[in-house]
Scaffold this motif. Sequence first.
Motif, short mmCIF file in Angstrom:
data_model
loop_
_atom_site.label_atom_id
_atom_site.label_comp_id
_atom_site.label_asym_id
_atom_site.label_seq_id
_atom_site.Cartn_x
_atom_site.Cartn_y
_atom_site.Cartn_z
N MET A 71 56.55 123.15 100.33
CA MET A 71 55.42 122.21 100.31
C MET A 71 54.70 122.26 98.96
SD MET A 71 53.90 119.98 102.24
CE MET A 71 53.14 118.94 101.04
N VAL A 81 53.23 130.82 90.48
CA VAL A 81 53.52 132.24 90.78
C VAL A 81 54.50 132.27 91.93
CG1 VAL A 81 52.56 134.47 91.47
CG2 VAL A 81 51.19 132.90 90.07
N ASP A 82 55.69 132.72 91.68
CA ASP A 82 56.73 132.75 92.72
C ASP A 82 57.73 133.84 92.35
OD1 ASP A 82 59.12 132.28 94.23
OD2 ASP A 82 58.39 130.26 94.67
N PRO A 83 57.91 134.83 93.24
CA PRO A 83 58.74 135.98 92.87
C PRO A 83 60.21 135.65 92.68
CG PRO A 83 58.00 136.14 95.16
CD PRO A 83 57.30 134.97 94.57
N ALA A 84 60.69 134.56 93.25
CA ALA A 84 62.15 134.33 93.21
C ALA A 84 62.54 133.01 92.55
CB ALA A 84 62.71 134.39 94.63
N ALA A 132 50.11 128.36 98.44
CA ALA A 132 51.17 127.63 99.14
C ALA A 132 52.23 128.57 99.69
CB ALA A 132 51.80 126.60 98.19
N VAL A 133 51.87 129.84 99.90
CA VAL A 133 52.83 130.76 100.52
C VAL A 133 52.78 130.58 102.03
CG1 VAL A 133 52.72 132.47 98.66
CG2 VAL A 133 51.18 132.68 100.63
N LYS A 134 53.77 131.15 102.71
CA LYS A 134 53.77 131.14 104.18
C LYS A 134 52.52 131.86 104.68
CE LYS A 134 58.06 129.68 105.26
NZ LYS A 134 58.26 128.40 105.94
N PRO A 135 51.97 131.41 105.81
CA PRO A 135 50.75 132.05 106.31
C PRO A 135 50.87 133.56 106.40
CG PRO A 135 51.28 130.11 107.62
CD PRO A 135 52.43 130.30 106.66
N ILE A 181 46.98 125.56 101.70
CA ILE A 181 47.73 124.63 102.55
C ILE A 181 48.36 125.37 103.73
CG2 ILE A 181 48.22 123.08 100.61
CD1 ILE A 181 51.15 124.07 100.70
N ALA A 182 47.97 126.64 103.92
CA ALA A 182 48.64 127.46 104.94
C ALA A 182 48.24 127.05 106.35
CB ALA A 182 48.28 128.93 104.71
N ALA A 183 49.23 126.81 107.17
CA ALA A 183 48.97 126.42 108.56
C ALA A 183 48.25 127.56 109.27
CB ALA A 183 50.29 126.11 109.26
N MET A 222 45.64 120.48 105.09
CA MET A 222 46.95 120.33 105.71
C MET A 222 47.62 119.08 105.13
SD MET A 222 49.45 121.20 107.51
CE MET A 222 48.71 122.81 107.67
N PRO A 223 48.49 119.27 104.14
CA PRO A 223 49.24 118.14 103.59
C PRO A 223 50.54 117.95 104.37
CG PRO A 223 49.58 120.10 102.25
CD PRO A 223 48.80 120.53 103.46
N THR A 246 55.03 116.78 103.68
CA THR A 246 56.03 116.72 102.61
C THR A 246 56.25 115.33 101.98
OG1 THR A 246 57.77 116.63 104.29
CG2 THR A 246 57.36 118.76 103.27
N1 LIG Z 1 56.70 122.60 105.16
C1 LIG Z 1 55.77 121.74 105.49
O1 LIG Z 1 56.02 120.60 105.89
C2 LIG Z 1 54.32 122.13 105.37
C3 LIG Z 1 53.33 121.15 105.62
C4 LIG Z 1 51.99 121.53 105.45
C5 LIG Z 1 51.65 122.83 105.10
N2 LIG Z 1 52.64 123.75 104.92
C6 LIG Z 1 52.24 125.11 104.54
O2 LIG Z 1 52.77 125.34 103.26
C7 LIG Z 1 53.03 126.73 103.11
C8 LIG Z 1 54.44 126.92 102.59
O3 LIG Z 1 55.34 126.44 103.57
P1 LIG Z 1 56.81 125.98 103.17
O4 LIG Z 1 57.40 125.35 104.36
O5 LIG Z 1 56.73 125.21 101.90
O6 LIG Z 1 57.46 127.41 102.94
P2 LIG Z 1 58.47 127.89 101.80
O7 LIG Z 1 59.40 126.79 101.46
O8 LIG Z 1 59.03 129.20 102.25
O9 LIG Z 1 57.52 128.11 100.56
C9 LIG Z 1 56.81 129.30 100.35
C10 LIG Z 1 56.88 129.63 98.87
O10 LIG Z 1 56.12 130.82 98.62
C11 LIG Z 1 56.88 131.65 97.76
N3 LIG Z 1 56.46 133.06 97.87
C12 LIG Z 1 56.89 134.00 98.74
N4 LIG Z 1 56.24 135.17 98.50
C13 LIG Z 1 55.38 134.96 97.48
C14 LIG Z 1 54.44 135.79 96.79
N5 LIG Z 1 54.24 137.06 97.13
N6 LIG Z 1 53.73 135.24 95.79
C15 LIG Z 1 53.92 133.96 95.44
N7 LIG Z 1 54.80 133.11 96.06
C16 LIG Z 1 55.52 133.61 97.08
C17 LIG Z 1 58.29 131.43 98.22
O11 LIG Z 1 59.18 131.85 97.26
P3 LIG Z 1 60.71 132.21 97.64
O12 LIG Z 1 61.30 131.04 98.34
O13 LIG Z 1 61.28 132.45 96.33
O14 LIG Z 1 60.59 133.41 98.53
C18 LIG Z 1 58.31 129.91 98.40
O15 LIG Z 1 58.52 129.23 97.18
C19 LIG Z 1 52.82 127.40 104.45
O16 LIG Z 1 51.60 128.09 104.44
C20 LIG Z 1 52.79 126.24 105.40
O17 LIG Z 1 51.95 126.52 106.50
C21 LIG Z 1 53.95 123.43 105.01
#
Ligand SMILES: NC(=O)c1ccc[n+]([C@@H]2O[C@H](COP(=O)([O-])OP(=O)(O)OC[C@H]3O[C@@H](n4cnc5c(N)ncnc54)[C@H](OP(=O)(O)O)[C@@H]3O)[C@@H](O)[C@H]2O)c1
Length: 252
Positions: free
Chosen positions: A1, A21-24, A51-54, A77-79, A100-101, A103
């Motif tokens: 996201m 900031v993203d470790p990978a 924007a990390v996972k909750p 943006i964390a759910a 809450m955005p 994609t």
């Molecule tokens: N997906 C959706 O449709 C959506 C909609 C609205 C809100 N959200 C919210 O957006 C957030 C992310 O969701 P997502 O679906 O986009 O998940 P995601 O694809 O797993 O994205 C999370 C990102 O955080 C990075 N990360 C992990 N550990 C970290 C750390 N210690 N420091 C900095 N970055 C780190 C991950 O990197 P790696 O992949 O390299 O581990 C990844 O790029 C969540 O809080 C979710 O609730 C998502």
Amino acid sequence: MGGSLLKGWRESGVVDRAIVVDPALPSLPGTTVVASLAEVAGDLPKTILLAVKPQMLDAVLPGLKERLPADALVISIAAGKTLAYFADRLGASAAVVRTMPNTPAAIGRGITVCCAGAKVDEAGRATTDSLLSAVGEVTWTADESLMHAVTAVSGSGPAYVFLLIEALQAAAEAAGLPADLAARLARETVTGSGELARLSPDAPAKLRADVTSPGGTTAAALAVLMADDGLPALMKRAVAAATARSEELAKG
Ligand SMILES: NC(=O)c1ccc[n+]([C@@H]2O[C@H](COP(=O)([O-])OP(=O)(O)OC[C@H]3O[C@@H](n4cnc5c(N)ncnc54)[C@H](OP(=O)(O)O)[C@@H]3O)[C@@H](O)[C@H]2O)c1
């Protein structure tokens, strides 16, 4: 996201400089990528998007609190993560906007609901508006409890629409259409109808009624889809399940 938002910002030009900031993440053309906050020299930027996972926030926030500029605006943006959760971990004086955005932001067609913490001033709201309106529509609510249902409708909603395309395609194939034609018909029908619903002054129910002749083919399909256990009932259950999951995430 976070990547969808960044893409939208870069394409619209609303953000001229960002540090990711993203470790990978090895690199991102045109953007500074670092593996941890420790690698960001000097003061942190005034606007910080989380924007990390909750479930990752507990690990990320202590490092941020130590270095948070006094006048920083933090946008999450964390759910399921509440304003109270951020006040506990970043301090009661931190200005936090919970959002809450979704994609479709990646193509400038997102919709974001925002809820401002007590310390967010007009400038913070304006910054949030300008960032998020660069990637779609923005709306605000003062009632944070609505964010669970918002998450279940617009945050998770794109997945429901993609499933609708998949299901229509599968049904088309089951009805004897070749796979490539089934895929095209399903995608164009869902996206074209969505665009028509967006542009038309008529409510979706009127648009539906307009294409439903009594006793016709559409009426035959809608009798199935609108039965007691049909799509409206199923959608209510799906949104209720997502809302409940958001409430669970908020607890722990
Ligand atoms: N997906 C959706 O449709 C959506 C909609 C609205 C809100 N959200 C919210 O957006 C957030 C992310 O969701 P997502 O679906 O986009 O998940 P995601 O694809 O797993 O994205 C999370 C990102 O955080 C990075 N990360 C992990 N550990 C970290 C750390 N210690 N420091 C900095 N970055 C780190 C991950 O990197 P790696 O992949 O390299 O581990 C990844 O790029 C969540 O809080 C979710 O609730 C998502």
